[in-house]
Structure formats: C-alpha cells, structure tokens
Design a protein around this motif. Sequence first.
Motif, PDB file in Angstrom:
ATOM      1  N   GLY A  54     -15.596 -35.183  55.625  1.00 51.47           N
ATOM      2  CA  GLY A  54     -16.827 -35.399  56.821  1.00 51.47           C
ATOM      3  C   GLY A  54     -18.391 -35.831  56.286  1.00 51.47           C
ATOM      4  O   GLY A  54     -18.467 -35.765  57.140  1.00 51.47           O
ATOM      5  N   ALA A  55     -18.381 -35.025  55.000  1.00 49.15           N
ATOM      6  CA  ALA A  55     -19.227 -34.887  54.706  1.00 49.15           C
ATOM      7  C   ALA A  55     -20.121 -36.040  53.538  1.00 49.15           C
ATOM      8  O   ALA A  55     -21.175 -35.835  53.455  1.00 49.15           O
ATOM      9  N   ASN A  56     -18.806 -36.726  53.630  1.00 50.86           N
ATOM     10  CA  ASN A  56     -18.850 -37.940  52.323  1.00 50.86           C
ATOM     11  C   ASN A  56     -18.475 -38.763  52.648  1.00 50.86           C
ATOM     12  O   ASN A  56     -17.862 -40.334  52.881  1.00 50.86           O
ATOM     13  N   GLN A  57     -17.896 -38.977  54.136  1.00 51.01           N
ATOM     14  CA  GLN A  57     -17.722 -39.990  55.501  1.00 51.01           C
ATOM     15  C   GLN A  57     -17.903 -41.103  54.788  1.00 51.01           C
ATOM     16  O   GLN A  57     -17.566 -42.438  55.137  1.00 51.01           O
ATOM     17  N   SER A  58     -20.167 -41.520  55.026  1.00 50.45           N
ATOM     18  CA  SER A  58     -21.279 -42.630  54.987  1.00 50.45           C
ATOM     19  C   SER A  58     -20.571 -43.254  52.927  1.00 50.45           C
ATOM     20  O   SER A  58     -20.768 -43.986  53.623  1.00 50.45           O
ATOM     21  N   LYS A  59     -20.803 -42.459  52.581  1.00 49.17           N
ATOM     22  CA  LYS A  59     -20.758 -42.742  51.375  1.00 49.17           C
ATOM     23  C   LYS A  59     -19.153 -43.311  50.533  1.00 49.17           C
ATOM     24  O   LYS A  59     -19.219 -44.878  49.950  1.00 49.17           O
ATOM     25  N   LEU A  60     -17.880 -43.024  51.521  1.00 48.96           N
ATOM     26  CA  LEU A  60     -17.152 -43.200  51.129  1.00 48.96           C
ATOM     27  C   LEU A  60     -16.579 -44.511  52.157  1.00 48.96           C
ATOM     28  O   LEU A  60     -15.434 -45.811  51.370  1.00 48.96           O
ATOM     29  N   LEU A  61     -17.143 -44.891  52.961  1.00 45.20           N
ATOM     30  CA  LEU A  61     -17.369 -45.907  53.609  1.00 45.20           C
ATOM     31  C   LEU A  61     -18.165 -47.264  53.424  1.00 45.20           C
ATOM     32  O   LEU A  61     -17.460 -48.682  52.912  1.00 45.20           O
TER      33      LEU A  61
ATOM     34  N   ASN B 229     -16.320 -50.833  52.820  1.00 40.10           N
ATOM     35  CA  ASN B 229     -17.042 -52.192  52.045  1.00 40.10           C
ATOM     36  C   ASN B 229     -17.248 -53.141  51.344  1.00 40.10           C
ATOM     37  O   ASN B 229     -16.809 -54.257  50.931  1.00 40.10           O
ATOM     38  N   GLU B 230     -17.423 -52.303  49.996  1.00 39.74           N
ATOM     39  CA  GLU B 230     -18.314 -52.498  48.691  1.00 39.74           C
ATOM     40  C   GLU B 230     -16.586 -53.344  47.941  1.00 39.74           C
ATOM     41  O   GLU B 230     -17.273 -54.257  47.003  1.00 39.74           O
ATOM     42  N   LEU B 231     -15.712 -52.534  48.284  1.00 39.51           N
ATOM     43  CA  LEU B 231     -14.663 -53.148  47.201  1.00 39.51           C
ATOM     44  C   LEU B 231     -14.076 -54.290  47.965  1.00 39.51           C
ATOM     45  O   LEU B 231     -13.642 -55.030  47.480  1.00 39.51           O
ATOM     46  N   GLU B 232     -13.765 -54.311  49.489  1.00 41.28           N
ATOM     47  CA  GLU B 232     -13.137 -55.306  50.011  1.00 41.28           C
ATOM     48  C   GLU B 232     -14.454 -56.401  49.641  1.00 41.28           C
ATOM     49  O   GLU B 232     -13.880 -57.682  49.510  1.00 41.28           O
ATOM     50  N   ALA B 233     -15.785 -56.371  49.163  1.00 40.25           N
ATOM     51  CA  ALA B 233     -16.655 -57.806  49.702  1.00 40.25           C
ATOM     52  C   ALA B 233     -16.475 -58.576  48.125  1.00 40.25           C
ATOM     53  O   ALA B 233     -16.931 -59.579  48.206  1.00 40.25           O
ATOM     54  N   ARG B 234     -16.111 -57.791  47.534  1.00 33.49           N
ATOM     55  CA  ARG B 234     -15.304 -59.098  45.983  1.00 33.49           C
ATOM     56  C   ARG B 234     -14.537 -59.523  46.107  1.00 33.49           C
ATOM     57  O   ARG B 234     -14.156 -60.118  45.058  1.00 33.49           O
TER      58      ARG B 234
ATOM     59  N   GLN C 164      -6.995 -57.264  57.419  1.00 33.16           N
ATOM     60  CA  GLN C 164      -5.854 -55.688  57.829  1.00 33.16           C
ATOM     61  C   GLN C 164      -6.135 -54.345  57.749  1.00 33.16           C
ATOM     62  O   GLN C 164      -6.445 -52.909  58.824  1.00 33.16           O
ATOM     63  N   GLN C 165      -6.809 -53.908  56.391  1.00 31.50           N
ATOM     64  CA  GLN C 165      -6.057 -53.103  55.599  1.00 31.50           C
ATOM     65  C   GLN C 165      -7.508 -52.513  56.242  1.00 31.50           C
ATOM     66  O   GLN C 165      -7.348 -50.962  56.035  1.00 31.50           O
ATOM     67  N   LEU C 166      -8.674 -53.202  55.992  1.00 33.96           N
ATOM     68  CA  LEU C 166      -9.766 -52.963  55.506  1.00 33.96           C
ATOM     69  C   LEU C 166     -10.507 -51.380  57.091  1.00 33.96           C
ATOM     70  O   LEU C 166     -10.290 -50.455  57.709  1.00 33.96           O
ATOM     71  N   GLU C 167      -9.662 -52.580  58.053  1.00 36.38           N
ATOM     72  CA  GLU C 167      -9.779 -51.846  59.552  1.00 36.38           C
ATOM     73  C   GLU C 167      -9.162 -50.653  59.633  1.00 36.38           C
ATOM     74  O   GLU C 167      -9.617 -49.573  59.927  1.00 36.38           O
ATOM     75  N   ASN C 168      -7.654 -50.714  58.768  1.00 35.98           N
ATOM     76  CA  ASN C 168      -6.879 -49.596  59.290  1.00 35.98           C
ATOM     77  C   ASN C 168      -7.701 -48.529  58.237  1.00 35.98           C
ATOM     78  O   ASN C 168      -7.636 -47.082  58.467  1.00 35.98           O
ATOM     79  N   ALA C 169      -8.064 -48.435  57.262  1.00 35.09           N
ATOM     80  CA  ALA C 169      -8.320 -47.752  56.423  1.00 35.09           C
ATOM     81  C   ALA C 169     -10.057 -46.802  57.118  1.00 35.09           C
ATOM     82  O   ALA C 169     -10.441 -45.761  57.404  1.00 35.09           O
ATOM     83  N   ASN C 170     -10.208 -47.662  57.781  1.00 37.10           N
ATOM     84  CA  ASN C 170     -11.798 -47.605  58.531  1.00 37.10           C
ATOM     85  C   ASN C 170     -11.429 -46.410  59.397  1.00 37.10           C
ATOM     86  O   ASN C 170     -12.207 -45.162  60.016  1.00 37.10           O
ATOM     87  N   VAL C 171     -10.497 -46.278  60.422  1.00 38.49           N
ATOM     88  CA  VAL C 171      -9.952 -45.595  61.338  1.00 38.49           C
ATOM     89  C   VAL C 171      -9.415 -44.139  61.330  1.00 38.49           C
ATOM     90  O   VAL C 171      -9.660 -43.250  61.577  1.00 38.49           O
ATOM     91  N   GLN C 172      -8.852 -45.012  60.039  1.00 40.98           N
ATOM     92  CA  GLN C 172      -7.609 -43.737  58.757  1.00 40.98           C
ATOM     93  C   GLN C 172      -8.691 -42.790  58.520  1.00 40.98           C
ATOM     94  O   GLN C 172      -9.009 -41.178  58.580  1.00 40.98           O
ATOM     95  N   LEU C 173      -9.877 -42.844  58.160  1.00 41.04           N
ATOM     96  CA  LEU C 173     -11.191 -41.856  57.373  1.00 41.04           C
ATOM     97  C   LEU C 173     -11.759 -41.481  58.462  1.00 41.04           C
ATOM     98  O   LEU C 173     -12.208 -40.194  58.332  1.00 41.04           O
ATOM     99  N   ALA C 174     -11.769 -42.019  59.553  1.00 38.94           N
ATOM    100  CA  ALA C 174     -12.864 -41.841  60.735  1.00 38.94           C
ATOM    101  C   ALA C 174     -11.799 -40.139  60.902  1.00 38.94           C
ATOM    102  O   ALA C 174     -12.442 -39.152  61.572  1.00 38.94           O
TER     103      ALA C 174
END
Length: 309
Positions: free
Chosen positions: A179-186, A190-195, A159-169
């Motif tokens: 904005g300049a680092n959005q893809s790196k932040l995303l 995802n890397e942290l969630e995968a652990r 749930q928080q992963l989905e929320n973070a995606n929305v807030q980051l956007a």
Amino acid sequence: MEKVLGSGYIIERVTRMHGGAQKVVYRIDCRNGFTCVLYVWDLTMNYFQEEIANGQTDDQPYGGRLFELNNTYLTRRGVRTPALYDLNQDRDRYPFDYALVQYVEGPKAEAYFQHADSRVKAALFEQLGEMLTIMHGDERASHGELSRFGLHPRACHLQQLENANVQLAYAARHMDSIGANQSKLLDKLNELEARIEPRNRYGFIHGELGPDHVLVNDKLEPYLIDIEGASFFDIEHEHSFLEFRFGEYYRYLKNDALDSDRMLFYRFHHHLSLISGGLKLLHRGFPDQRFARELAGAHARSALQFIGQ
C-alpha cells in the motif's frame, strides 16, 4: 465407476487429495486394485469463485470443457498428462462438471530437487524441457484458450497489464508495504509494459507450470497436471514463471530466443499476481495458511526489489 469402467470396479475407499485451489480432487481405490482420480469443478469450493463470478477471468478454468480440450491437445502431441477416462458435463444430477482421470503413482517434480543422484535429476528435467519445447514450438498467429482461440482482440500482455492493476489494488488494501508503494509499483508496471513491441506468434503454454504441477511416475516420466489454464500465449509468460519456480533446474528448461522485455514484464506481473493470490487464499480459508502467508510475503519482497525497496 460402474458405468464408465464396468461392474468389477467396486469402490473400496475415497480419499480427498489436497492442494487444488480451483477444483476438488479425490483418489478412488477399488477392490480389484485399480486406482483413479475424481476431479470435481464445484464453483462453491473454488477459492477464486469471487473473481469468476465478477467476470475477472477470461474463461472458466474451473469447468471440465477446457480440461478436456487441453488434455486432447497435449496427448495428441506426445506431451504426457493423466489420461481422461470420462467427463460428465450434463449437470443434471449435480451442478458441476466432474471427471474420472488416470492416477499417476509418484511424487511431484519438486521432490527431485533434493534427489541425491544428479543423473536422475538431469534425466527428469531434460524430459520436461523436451515437452515444453514441443508445446512452445507449436505456434499460432493468434492467442487464447482452445475454446476461444483467436477471439481476444487485445494483445495478450495487455490482458496481464489489466490483471496486474487489479491484483496490485487488492494487495495494497491488505499489505502495508505494498500500500505504501502502490504508486511506484504501478509506475514500474507501466514502464515495463511500454517497452514491449508488437508480436503475432504465440506458443502453447501451461500457464502456471511450477514443479508442483508435474507428477513423476516410477519410470521417471513427467506428467503435467492442472492443465485447465493452458492456452496460446507469449511463451515468456511461462518462462518467467519457470525461472523462479524451478530455480537452478531452470537450466534444463530455458529457451535462448526469448524477448527480454517480455520476460521482465511478466516476471513483475507474476509477483504482483501472487501477492494477491496468496492473500486471497489466506483470507478465504485455504487449508495451508502458512503456505498462503509465505507466498504473499515472498512475492511482495520480490516486487518491491523492482523499485529498489
């Protein structure tokens, strides 16, 4: 006031209290010396009404029902929170819930960061740590709010992963560095969630427990406020928030049995969420514009540190 407390409680003064983003709070002083607080959950005065209207929240933390449930739950377990005198959810005269609540005379816990006596600070924050131990130690095999307990099919961190995606956007649209680092932040999110490994034990957390959500009375007793968002959840969500909100005083609140992967994921999530939260307060006319701007800026810097920026 007369209906709930009696004819002797004649209102002398009503004062708007500042700070709330999801409800309006008033102090009510009576001629007989009694003071209480009025909570009003008026959606039109909620700074996050857009998210609620669009279904971006899992429940309705702006309403009185969760406040009542959480108030009862915490009180029965000896966790101090202002007493509920009356809750009106009829919505017959007004299109919102409202409640009369105990007034706790005293400052917020953040005032004690600067207290001269280290023994006083230790006594206060040790009590708060004991309250958190009670809450977090009351475990369940499912997660969720008391009104919808066990009804969430997905793991709570997703749930928080989905929320973070929305807030980051949102943040990326309104802050150049994000904005300049959005893809790196995303990618980092995802890397942290995968652990994270599966879990089926959850403690009861406040959900946004900063030192501004703790009132301290003249007996040095802490009271939790703004409890509508409390739920059974990963306690790392709470501890990762406590860690940066309480700073050096987190040592009185820490738990040595936490999952380090969850701590890191939730810490990053908080930063992304608070960038967006600060920006939304800034854009939507929150009275303390300086606070909103500094909130967004501070958490943007913290989030960018995760990707070495």
